[in-house]
Motif scaffolding. Structure first.
Motif, mmCIF file in Angstrom:
data_model
loop_
_atom_site.group_PDB
_atom_site.id
_atom_site.type_symbol
_atom_site.label_atom_id
_atom_site.label_comp_id
_atom_site.label_asym_id
_atom_site.label_seq_id
_atom_site.Cartn_x
_atom_site.Cartn_y
_atom_site.Cartn_z
ATOM 1 N N GLN A 187 38.617 46.324 26.124
ATOM 2 C CA GLN A 187 38.069 45.975 27.438
ATOM 3 C C GLN A 187 38.009 47.227 28.297
ATOM 4 O OE1 GLN A 187 41.008 43.883 30.023
ATOM 5 N NE2 GLN A 187 42.408 44.205 28.317
ATOM 6 N N PHE A 188 37.188 47.137 29.336
ATOM 7 C CA PHE A 188 37.013 48.256 30.268
ATOM 8 C C PHE A 188 38.358 48.736 30.817
ATOM 9 C CE2 PHE A 188 36.894 49.555 34.679
ATOM 10 C CZ PHE A 188 35.988 50.599 34.646
ATOM 11 N N GLY A 189 38.613 50.009 30.738
ATOM 12 C CA GLY A 189 39.793 50.644 31.362
ATOM 13 C C GLY A 189 41.091 49.918 31.088
ATOM 14 N N GLY A 196 38.983 52.112 41.970
ATOM 15 C CA GLY A 196 38.280 51.279 42.947
ATOM 16 C C GLY A 196 39.103 50.032 43.272
ATOM 17 N N SER A 197 39.683 49.426 42.246
ATOM 18 C CA SER A 197 40.498 48.223 42.468
ATOM 19 C C SER A 197 41.744 48.570 43.285
ATOM 20 C CB SER A 197 40.900 47.602 41.134
ATOM 21 O OG SER A 197 39.739 47.202 40.449
ATOM 22 N N GLU A 198 42.293 49.744 43.000
ATOM 23 C CA GLU A 198 43.467 50.194 43.761
ATOM 24 C C GLU A 198 43.100 50.328 45.245
ATOM 25 O OE1 GLU A 198 46.342 52.878 41.152
ATOM 26 O OE2 GLU A 198 45.052 54.061 42.459
ATOM 27 N N LEU A 221 36.671 37.697 40.186
ATOM 28 C CA LEU A 221 35.387 37.701 39.472
ATOM 29 C C LEU A 221 35.232 39.005 38.672
ATOM 30 C CD1 LEU A 221 32.674 36.280 39.065
ATOM 31 C CD2 LEU A 221 31.940 37.154 41.273
ATOM 32 N N GLY A 222 35.255 38.861 37.353
ATOM 33 C CA GLY A 222 35.279 40.055 36.477
ATOM 34 C C GLY A 222 36.701 40.578 36.465
ATOM 35 N N CYS A 223 37.633 39.699 36.019
ATOM 36 C CA CYS A 223 39.068 39.898 36.275
ATOM 37 C C CYS A 223 39.707 41.025 35.459
ATOM 38 C CB CYS A 223 39.825 38.597 36.029
ATOM 39 S SG CYS A 223 39.612 37.955 34.349
ATOM 40 N N GLY A 224 39.069 41.454 34.342
ATOM 41 C CA GLY A 224 39.741 42.433 33.489
ATOM 42 C C GLY A 224 41.094 41.869 33.077
ATOM 43 N N TYR A 225 42.136 42.706 33.069
ATOM 44 C CA TYR A 225 43.454 42.193 32.651
ATOM 45 C C TYR A 225 44.191 41.514 33.809
ATOM 46 C CZ TYR A 225 45.215 46.787 34.305
ATOM 47 O OH TYR A 225 45.509 47.905 35.055
ATOM 48 N N THR A 244 38.092 35.074 35.962
ATOM 49 C CA THR A 244 37.031 34.914 34.974
ATOM 50 C C THR A 244 36.456 36.262 34.548
ATOM 51 O OG1 THR A 244 34.908 33.831 34.516
ATOM 52 C CG2 THR A 244 35.260 34.517 36.772
ATOM 53 N N ASP A 245 36.066 36.346 33.295
ATOM 54 C CA ASP A 245 35.463 37.570 32.755
ATOM 55 C C ASP A 245 34.615 37.156 31.555
ATOM 56 O OD1 ASP A 245 36.561 40.737 33.232
ATOM 57 O OD2 ASP A 245 35.320 40.403 31.457
ATOM 58 N N ASN A 246 33.758 38.074 31.106
ATOM 59 C CA ASN A 246 32.957 37.753 29.922
ATOM 60 C C ASN A 246 33.475 38.457 28.672
ATOM 61 O OD1 ASN A 246 32.170 40.371 30.312
ATOM 62 N ND2 ASN A 246 30.002 40.010 29.935
ATOM 63 N N ASN A 247 34.557 39.203 28.825
ATOM 64 C CA ASN A 247 35.074 39.993 27.707
ATOM 65 C C ASN A 247 36.340 39.350 27.145
ATOM 66 O OD1 ASN A 247 37.269 42.084 26.973
ATOM 67 N ND2 ASN A 247 35.364 43.174 26.605
ATOM 68 N N ALA A 248 36.351 39.163 25.829
ATOM 69 C CA ALA A 248 37.433 38.402 25.207
ATOM 70 C C ALA A 248 38.800 39.087 25.352
ATOM 71 C CB ALA A 248 37.104 38.175 23.733
ATOM 72 N N ALA A 269 36.448 31.945 30.466
ATOM 73 C CA ALA A 269 35.405 32.799 29.867
ATOM 74 C C ALA A 269 34.070 32.362 30.444
ATOM 75 C CB ALA A 269 35.387 32.603 28.352
ATOM 76 N N ASP A 270 33.373 33.274 31.070
ATOM 77 C CA ASP A 270 32.084 32.897 31.658
ATOM 78 C C ASP A 270 31.245 34.131 31.923
ATOM 79 O OD1 ASP A 270 30.116 31.253 32.616
ATOM 80 O OD2 ASP A 270 31.231 30.520 34.345
ATOM 81 N N ASN A 271 29.948 33.888 32.092
ATOM 82 C CA ASN A 271 29.045 34.956 32.491
ATOM 83 C C ASN A 271 28.915 34.888 34.007
ATOM 84 O OD1 ASN A 271 27.043 36.849 32.767
ATOM 85 N ND2 ASN A 271 25.418 35.552 31.945
ATOM 86 N N CYS A 272 29.632 35.754 34.689
ATOM 87 C CA CYS A 272 29.526 35.834 36.140
ATOM 88 C C CYS A 272 29.810 34.504 36.838
ATOM 89 C CB CYS A 272 28.107 36.271 36.475
ATOM 90 S SG CYS A 272 28.075 37.719 37.440
ATOM 91 N N ALA A 273 30.791 33.772 36.366
ATOM 92 C CA ALA A 273 31.252 32.522 37.010
ATOM 93 C C ALA A 273 30.169 31.458 37.130
ATOM 94 C CB ALA A 273 31.846 32.834 38.392
ATOM 95 N N CYS A 285 36.257 41.244 43.891
ATOM 96 C CA CYS A 285 35.401 41.686 42.798
ATOM 97 C C CYS A 285 35.199 43.204 42.790
ATOM 98 C CB CYS A 285 34.043 40.977 42.907
ATOM 99 S SG CYS A 285 32.942 41.361 41.543
ATOM 100 N N ASN A 286 35.416 43.760 41.632
ATOM 101 C CA ASN A 286 35.062 45.159 41.362
ATOM 102 C C ASN A 286 34.001 45.062 40.274
ATOM 103 O OD1 ASN A 286 34.875 47.775 40.470
ATOM 104 N ND2 ASN A 286 37.075 48.085 40.188
ATOM 105 N N PRO A 287 32.729 44.936 40.661
ATOM 106 C CA PRO A 287 31.721 44.580 39.652
ATOM 107 C C PRO A 287 31.441 45.708 38.668
ATOM 108 C CG PRO A 287 30.669 45.019 41.762
ATOM 109 C CD PRO A 287 32.158 45.130 41.987
ATOM 110 N N PRO A 288 31.023 45.336 37.460
ATOM 111 C CA PRO A 288 30.667 46.375 36.488
ATOM 112 C C PRO A 288 29.329 46.951 36.894
ATOM 113 C CG PRO A 288 30.102 44.228 35.644
ATOM 114 C CD PRO A 288 30.737 43.986 36.977
ATOM 115 N N PHE A 289 29.130 48.230 36.737
ATOM 116 C CA PHE A 289 27.779 48.721 36.979
ATOM 117 C C PHE A 289 27.190 49.310 35.720
ATOM 118 C CE2 PHE A 289 30.786 51.844 38.479
ATOM 119 C CZ PHE A 289 30.377 53.003 37.878
#
Ligand SMILES: C[S@@+](CC[C@H](N)C(=O)[O-])C[C@H]1O[C@@H](n2cnc3c(N)ncnc32)[C@H](O)[C@@H]1O
Length: 354
Positions: A187-189, A196-198, A221-225, A244-248, A269-273, A285-289
Motif C-alpha cells: 500500500q501507499f507509504g 500531508g496527513s501529519e 476517506l482513503g484510510c491507508g493503514y 474506507t480504501d480501495n487497496n487490500a 472496501a470501496d471505490n471512493c466510498a 481525506c488525504n486524497p491520492p493524486f
C-alpha cells in the motif's frame, strides 16, 4: 498511452497452448479495467484474475469479468496447480518479490511465469532474479520503448535464491510520534507517516476548538493503514469511525489498527466510498493524486463529490493536498463554504462545509 509491456503479455497469452487449462493473471495497479476486459474475453485459455484494488474488481464485474480481490493472497491455490501465471510488474518491490515467490509454489513442474514490464520499472532485474529462483530456463523478448517480457519455466528451485519479499503478508509495528501502528507492504507509504496527513493532524485541533459541538462520526476517506482515524480518535471522543480504501493491504492494516481503539468502527472496501450509506460529522481525506503512474484529475473530483454526498448538513470536511493540486477551486463548485485552514511550503489544508 498504450502499455507495451501489457501488449507483450497479451501476445503471449494469445499464443498459449490449449493444454494450459489453469492460468492466472495477477493484475497490478497500473492496469485499468478497459486494459483487461478485452484481454480476458479473447483469451484462448481459461483465465482466473486476481487484483488488490477494489475499484478494478468492481469495474471488471460491471464488464462481467470475474476477478478476486485480495492482498495478493495465493493461499487458495494449491502447490503445483497452475500452468501459467501472467504478471505485469507492480511498482513496489516487495509486491513483485511476493508474486514471484508464490508463482514458484503454485506453478506445476515446468509451468510458466510470464512476466513483463519496462526497464525503468526494474523488470530486467526482476526477470534475472525470478529466473535464478525458478531455475527452469527462460525465453526473453524485447518490445518497444524498453519493454521486456520473459517466459520462465519452473524447475527445481534454488531455495537460496528465494526473493526478499519483506515478509509480505505480515503486519508489523511502526513507531510513530506518540501512537503505535501496524502496517505492511502493498500500500501507499506503508512504512512511514505521510507528511500531508501529519500536517492535517497538527491543525485538526484548530478546527475542533472552533466547533460548537464535537463530531461523533468520522469518515476516513482513503484510510491507508488508518493514521488519520487513530490520530483523530486521540484528539476528540468519537462514537464511530468508518474507514474506507480501495487497496487490500491498506484495509487489512487499518482493521488491525482500529481494533486497538475502543471506538466502534467499520473498515470498508470501496471505490471512493460510493457504496457507503449515511452522512458523517467529520470527513478527513488525504486524497491520492497518482493512480498507477498517471496523474488522475477525475479521482480528485470523485473524492470531492463523495465527500459532499457523505457530509452532514452541519458537518466538516478537511482535505490535505500538495500545493499544486487545484482542489480548492474544484471544491468551490460543490461546497457552500471553502477556506484554507492552513498552508505551508508543501501542503494546503482545505476546510469544506456544505
Ligand atoms: C495519500 S494516501 C493517504 C492514506 C492515509 N489516509 C494516510 O493518511 O496515511 C491515499 C489513499 O487513498 C487510497 N485510494 C486511492 N484510490 C482510491 C479510491 N478510488 N477509493 C478509495 N481509496 C483510494 C490509497 O489506497 C491510499 O491509501
Amino acid at each position: 498511452m498504450t502499455d507495451l509491456a501489457l501488449q507483450l503479455l497479451i501476445q503471449t497469452l494469445h499464443a498459449s497452448d490449449s493444454a494450459a487449462t489453469s492460468n492466472l493473471w495477477v493484475l497490478d495497479e497500473n492496469l485499468t479495467a478497459a486494459d483487461i476486459s478485452g484481454v480476458t474475453k479473447r483469451s484462448p485459455v481459461p483465465l482466473t484474475l486476481m487484483c488488490n484494488r477494489f475499484d478494478l474488481q468492481q469495474q471488471l464485474a460491471q464488464n462481467k469479468v470475474e476477478c478476486t480481490f485480495s492482498d495478493f493472497d495465493f493461499s487458495k491455490f494449491e502447490n503445483n496447480s497452475v500452468d501459467q501465471l501472467f504478471y505485469r510488474v507492480s511498482k513496489e518491490k516487495a509486491v513483485v518479490h511476493h508474486v514471484i515467490n508464490q508463482a514458484y509454489r503454485i506453478l506445476k513442474p515446468e509451468g510458466k511465469l510470464i512476466i513483463a514490464g519496462y526497464k525503468n520499472e526494474g523488470v530486467k532485474t526482476y526477470i534475472d532474479k525470478a529466473n535464478k529462483y525458478l531455475n527452469g530456463g527462460s525465453e526473453k523478448t524485447k518490445g518497444g520503448q524498453s519493454s521486456h517480457l520473459a517466459i520462465l519455466s519452473k524447475g527445481t528451485a534454488d531455495s537460496s535464491a528465494r526473493l526478499d519479499d519483506k515478509d509480505y503478508t505480515s503486519l508489523r509495528e511502526l513507531s510513530q510520534t506518540g501512537q503505535s501502528f501496524v502496517s505492511k507492504p502493498g500500500q501507499f507509504g506503508w512504512n512511514k507517516t505521510d507528511k500531508g496527513s501529519e500536517f492535517l493532524i497538527q491543525h485538526l485541533p484548530e478546527l475542533l476548538n472552533s466547533l460548537h459541538k464535537q463530531p461523533e462520526t468520522l469518515l476516513d476517506l482513503g484510510c491507508g493503514y488508518g493514521y488519520l482515524s487513530l490520530m483523530a480518535a486521540s484528539l476528540t471522543p468519537l462514537n464511530k469511525i468508518t474507514a474506507t480504501d480501495n487497496n487490500a493491504a491498506a484495509l487489512v492494516s487499518c482493521e488491525q489498527n482500529l481494533k486497538s481503539t475502543d471506538v466502534e468502527y467499520q473498515v470498508i472496501a470501496d471505490n471512493c466510498a460510493q457504496s457507503i450509506r449515511g452522512r458523517f460529522d467529520l470527513i478527513l481525506c488525504n486524497p491520492p493524486f497518482h493512480q498507477g503512474f498517471a496523474v488522475e484529475n477525475d479521482l480528485t473530483q470523485l473524492f470531492l463529490e463523495q465527500t459532499h454526498k457523505h457530509l452532514h448538513a452541519k458537518g466538516n470536511a478537511l482535505f490535505v493536498v500538495n500545493q499544486f493540486i487545484p482542489l480548492e477551486r474544484k471544491a468551490n463548485d460543490l461546497f457552500e463554504k471553502v477556506r484554507v485552514l492552513a498552508k505551508n511550503s508543501s501542503f494546503t489544508l482545505i476546510h469544506c462545509k456544505r
